[in-house]
Write a protein that holds these residues in place. Structure first.
Motif, PDB file in Angstrom:
ATOM      1  N   LEU A 178      -4.692  10.965 -11.383  1.00  0.00           N
ATOM      2  CA  LEU A 178      -3.973  10.469 -10.592  1.00  0.00           C
ATOM      3  C   LEU A 178      -2.754   9.900 -10.989  1.00  0.00           C
ATOM      4  N   PRO A 179      -1.655   9.992 -10.246  1.00  0.00           N
ATOM      5  CA  PRO A 179      -0.255   9.789 -11.022  1.00  0.00           C
ATOM      6  C   PRO A 179       0.138   8.212 -10.899  1.00  0.00           C
ATOM      7  N   ILE A 180      -1.009   7.575 -11.364  1.00  0.00           N
ATOM      8  CA  ILE A 180      -0.675   6.085 -11.509  1.00  0.00           C
ATOM      9  C   ILE A 180      -0.539   5.617 -13.196  1.00  0.00           C
ATOM     10  N   PRO A 181       0.610   4.968 -13.266  1.00  0.00           N
ATOM     11  CA  PRO A 181       1.005   4.521 -14.532  1.00  0.00           C
ATOM     12  C   PRO A 181      -0.244   3.652 -14.985  1.00  0.00           C
ATOM     13  N   ALA A 182      -0.330   3.885 -16.432  1.00  0.00           N
ATOM     14  CA  ALA A 182      -1.479   3.323 -17.106  1.00  0.00           C
ATOM     15  C   ALA A 182      -2.539   4.385 -17.292  1.00  0.00           C
ATOM     16  N   LEU A 183      -2.556   5.372 -16.359  1.00  0.00           N
ATOM     17  CA  LEU A 183      -3.747   6.474 -16.451  1.00  0.00           C
ATOM     18  C   LEU A 183      -2.923   7.698 -17.083  1.00  0.00           C
ATOM     19  N   ASP A 184      -3.596   8.609 -17.556  1.00  0.00           N
ATOM     20  CA  ASP A 184      -3.135   9.949 -18.080  1.00  0.00           C
ATOM     21  C   ASP A 184      -1.977  10.528 -17.146  1.00  0.00           C
ATOM     22  N   GLY A 185      -2.365  10.622 -15.900  1.00  0.00           N
ATOM     23  CA  GLY A 185      -1.677  11.131 -14.735  1.00  0.00           C
ATOM     24  C   GLY A 185      -0.376  10.429 -14.574  1.00  0.00           C
ATOM     25  N   GLY A 186      -0.297   9.020 -14.939  1.00  0.00           N
ATOM     26  CA  GLY A 186       0.942   8.344 -14.750  1.00  0.00           C
ATOM     27  C   GLY A 186       1.919   8.842 -16.264  1.00  0.00           C
ATOM     28  N   HIS A 187       1.439   8.811 -17.143  1.00  0.00           N
ATOM     29  CA  HIS A 187       2.193   9.330 -18.348  1.00  0.00           C
ATOM     30  C   HIS A 187       2.748  10.914 -18.142  1.00  0.00           C
ATOM     31  N   VAL A 188       1.859  11.515 -17.680  1.00  0.00           N
ATOM     32  CA  VAL A 188       2.088  13.061 -17.499  1.00  0.00           C
ATOM     33  C   VAL A 188       3.418  13.026 -16.518  1.00  0.00           C
ATOM     34  N   MET A 189       3.250  12.327 -15.362  1.00  0.00           N
ATOM     35  CA  MET A 189       4.306  12.303 -14.201  1.00  0.00           C
ATOM     36  C   MET A 189       5.679  11.793 -14.803  1.00  0.00           C
ATOM     37  N   PHE A 190       5.773  10.885 -15.740  1.00  0.00           N
ATOM     38  CA  PHE A 190       7.147  10.786 -16.399  1.00  0.00           C
ATOM     39  C   PHE A 190       7.500  11.598 -17.366  1.00  0.00           C
ATOM     40  N   LEU A 191       6.370  12.310 -18.002  1.00  0.00           N
ATOM     41  CA  LEU A 191       6.887  13.339 -19.058  1.00  0.00           C
ATOM     42  C   LEU A 191       7.212  14.648 -18.380  1.00  0.00           C
ATOM     43  N   LEU A 192       6.645  14.927 -17.113  1.00  0.00           N
ATOM     44  CA  LEU A 192       7.246  16.138 -16.397  1.00  0.00           C
ATOM     45  C   LEU A 192       8.746  15.723 -15.893  1.00  0.00           C
ATOM     46  N   TYR A 193       8.987  14.610 -15.465  1.00  0.00           N
ATOM     47  CA  TYR A 193      10.237  14.150 -14.888  1.00  0.00           C
ATOM     48  C   TYR A 193      11.311  14.365 -16.190  1.00  0.00           C
ATOM     49  N   GLU A 194      10.753  13.915 -17.305  1.00  0.00           N
ATOM     50  CA  GLU A 194      11.661  13.874 -18.546  1.00  0.00           C
ATOM     51  C   GLU A 194      11.938  15.430 -18.869  1.00  0.00           C
ATOM     52  N   ILE A 195      10.970  16.344 -18.743  1.00  0.00           N
ATOM     53  CA  ILE A 195      11.154  17.662 -18.926  1.00  0.00           C
ATOM     54  C   ILE A 195      12.086  18.423 -17.873  1.00  0.00           C
ATOM     55  N   ILE A 196      11.883  18.061 -16.832  1.00  0.00           N
ATOM     56  CA  ILE A 196      12.625  18.707 -15.662  1.00  0.00           C
ATOM     57  C   ILE A 196      14.156  18.334 -15.752  1.00  0.00           C
ATOM     58  N   SER A 197      14.364  16.977 -15.779  1.00  0.00           N
ATOM     59  CA  SER A 197      15.578  16.465 -15.539  1.00  0.00           C
ATOM     60  C   SER A 197      16.409  16.455 -17.072  1.00  0.00           C
ATOM     61  N   GLY A 198      15.598  16.538 -18.115  1.00  0.00           N
ATOM     62  CA  GLY A 198      16.274  16.243 -19.576  1.00  0.00           C
ATOM     63  C   GLY A 198      16.576  14.644 -19.698  1.00  0.00           C
ATOM     64  N   LYS A 199      16.206  13.734 -18.787  1.00  0.00           N
ATOM     65  CA  LYS A 199      16.424  12.582 -19.022  1.00  0.00           C
ATOM     66  C   LYS A 199      14.915  11.693 -19.266  1.00  0.00           C
ATOM     67  N   LYS A 200      15.016  10.932 -20.380  1.00  0.00           N
ATOM     68  CA  LYS A 200      13.848  10.083 -20.715  1.00  0.00           C
ATOM     69  C   LYS A 200      14.070   8.916 -20.142  1.00  0.00           C
ATOM     70  N   PRO A 201      12.788   8.206 -19.323  1.00  0.00           N
ATOM     71  CA  PRO A 201      13.016   6.926 -18.757  1.00  0.00           C
ATOM     72  C   PRO A 201      13.120   5.989 -19.907  1.00  0.00           C
ATOM     73  N   SER A 202      13.610   4.806 -19.431  1.00  0.00           N
ATOM     74  CA  SER A 202      14.043   3.716 -20.638  1.00  0.00           C
ATOM     75  C   SER A 202      12.514   2.921 -21.012  1.00  0.00           C
ATOM     76  N   ASP A 203      12.461   2.629 -22.083  1.00  0.00           N
ATOM     77  CA  ASP A 203      11.317   1.816 -22.689  1.00  0.00           C
ATOM     78  C   ASP A 203      11.161   0.755 -21.704  1.00  0.00           C
ATOM     79  N   LYS A 204      11.987  -0.126 -21.076  1.00  0.00           N
ATOM     80  CA  LYS A 204      11.776  -1.181 -20.371  1.00  0.00           C
ATOM     81  C   LYS A 204      11.101  -0.667 -19.006  1.00  0.00           C
ATOM     82  N   PHE A 205      11.735   0.482 -18.288  1.00  0.00           N
ATOM     83  CA  PHE A 205      11.239   1.139 -17.313  1.00  0.00           C
ATOM     84  C   PHE A 205       9.603   1.319 -17.471  1.00  0.00           C
ATOM     85  N   LEU A 206       9.296   2.132 -18.547  1.00  0.00           N
ATOM     86  CA  LEU A 206       7.950   2.367 -18.801  1.00  0.00           C
ATOM     87  C   LEU A 206       6.879   1.429 -19.027  1.00  0.00           C
ATOM     88  N   GLU A 207       7.678   0.150 -19.487  1.00  0.00           N
ATOM     89  CA  GLU A 207       6.941  -1.056 -19.757  1.00  0.00           C
ATOM     90  C   GLU A 207       6.501  -1.746 -18.351  1.00  0.00           C
TER      91      GLU A 207
END
Length: 447
Positions: free
Chosen positions: A389-418
């Protein structure tokens, strides 16, 4: 003793699933030369029951059995290790690895869960085969005692022909789940087919009545024991009542109607005892009972008595592979449908969401390996799906942000991820409290 056996199965299944799930993260992390600081079964809040450091990793068992975890260096997770994240990235850290490697590490846990479920189903097909009663052999239909089923329009004697257009070829444990999630059920009643439209809130209705099987095969009036207060001392365990008051009673539901119409009376009866029929008289209580316990008759005995033909299909190892894969796929799709219903408020299914007690309760009070592996495979699928499930703190949440990074080429900031991790953690705690709160509520009201 019964609760000890249930608890043993519960903890064994849970431990197996947690360890293998975390191994799914641990192994690719090590392959990609990412440092794993901790590998824990259960949570070690404040202290651990056991721990040992081997190399760079501390392995241990925590005291709080709500899951497990691996702590990977340089990863924003439930540990919220801000001090480490404030330092410059190191080559062995998760954040320094290419996005595709991080994605593989995060998908490792759920991948193992799904693979484990399919392996279990393949192994069960090989070890146990398939025992069932062909639906075509249920000429007298099924027993429908469940009040919610009766309210929906079902009656004892109905034959289930198809569920949502899918023909029912055999009677097994899956038929109840198919009916629960169905929109339309085609039945045959007295030689005529008709379609029953299932109530949208059928799952919610199930919880409002005394628990009874959704459907079950019709059984003879077979006696397993005589109560101490029973006036019918001429009855014996293993007796099968075949007639009451001069009327044939092939099934218990037929006998029950006769007993209800003869409350407080003494009536003639015929019992099958040691393969011979004997005529006796029985006294019916004011409640319409005989003071006996029912059951104690196996499928094999029913087949010998001519009630049903029990089919047993065995598979070679190679044959077990497609059978197990098909079984796993059906369970995976079935659970996906259940999850969809839970997130649809109109179904009322969310009211039946349970926590650890609900999981504990599905394990039998006697040790049964076939039942154990069936439950473990299903729980493995549930764990895999829930973690996706695409919920932060679950594997699906991490996968969601990683897919965003792979597609957009932009990595979310550490502050946003926290911040996202904190939001996800609060959401997970809320869901955990809701699920286990449901368990407590049901225990209080006796449902």
């Amino acid at each position: 003793m019964d609760i000890f056996i249930k608890l043993s199965q519960f903890l064994l299944s849970l431990s197996l699933l947690i360890i293998l799930h975390e191994l799914g993260h641990f192994i690719p992390a090590k392959l990609f030369k990412t440092r794993v600081e901790k590998f824990y079964l259960f949570f070690d809040v404040k202290y651990s029951l056991l721990k040992k450091k081997i190399g760079e990793t501390e392995y241990g068992i925590g005291w709080l059995p709500l899951g497990g975890y691996v702590k990977i260096s340089g990863m924003i997770d439930e540990s919220m290790d801000k001090e480490q994240m404030a330092l410059p990235p190191q080559p062995w850290e998760f954040r320094s690895k290419p996005a595709y490697q991080r994605l593989i590490i995060m998908l490792g846990g759920v991948t193992v869960n799904f693979i484990l479920a399919f392996i279990i189903y393949i192994g069960m097909a090989f070890a146990y085969g398939d025992t069932y009663i062909a639906n075509s052999d249920l000429q007298d239909g099924l027993m429908i005692e469940n009040q919610a089923m009766q309210n929906a329009g079902f009656k004892t004697g109905d034959r289930i022909i198809s569920v949502d257009g899918q023909k029912i070829a055999k009677f097994d444990n899956d038929i109840s789940l198919k009916i629960i999630m169905a929109k339309n059920v085609l039945i045959e009643r007295n030689g005529t087919q008709q379609t029953i439209k299932m109530p949208i809130d059928f799952i919610d209705q199930l919880s409002k009545y005394e628990k009874a099987p959704i459907v079950e095969i019709r059984m003879p009036f077979a006696i397993s024991a005589i109560s101490d207060e029973s006036p019918n001392t001429n009855l014996q365990p293993k007796d099968i009542i075949t007639s009451l008051n001069g009327q044939k009673t092939k099934y218990f539901d037929e006998a029950k109607l006769i007993l209800d119409n003869n409350k407080g009376k003494t009536i003639p009866a015929t019992v099958l005892r040691n393969q011979k029929e004997e005529s006796i008289n029985v006294k019916v209580s004011e409640e319409g009972t005989l003071g006996v316990n029912l059951g104690g008759i196996s499928l094999e005995s029913l087949e010998k008595l001519g009630y049903y033909k029990v089919s047993k299909q065995e598979f070679s190892f190679m044959e077990s592979i497609p059978v197990g894969i098909t079984r796993g796929k059906e369970q995976l799709l079935g659970y996906g449908k259940q999850l969809k219903m839970i997130f649809s408020p109109s179904t009322g299914a969310y009211k039946q969401v349970g926590g650890f007690k609900a999981i504990f309760d599905i394990f039998p009070s006697s040790w049964d390996w076939e039942h154990f592996w069936t439950i473990t495979a299903l729980l493995s699928i549930m764990l895999g799906v829930m973690n996706l499930l695409p919920i932060p703190a679950l594997d699906g949440g991490h996968v969601m942000f990683l897919l965003y990074e792979i597609i957009s080429g932009k990595k979310p900031s550490d502050k946003f991820l926290e911040n996202a991790q904190m939001v996800g953690f609060v959401l997970l705690i809320t869901l955990l409290l809701f699920a286990n709160g449901n368990d407590i509520y049901k225990a209080i009201i006796g449902k």
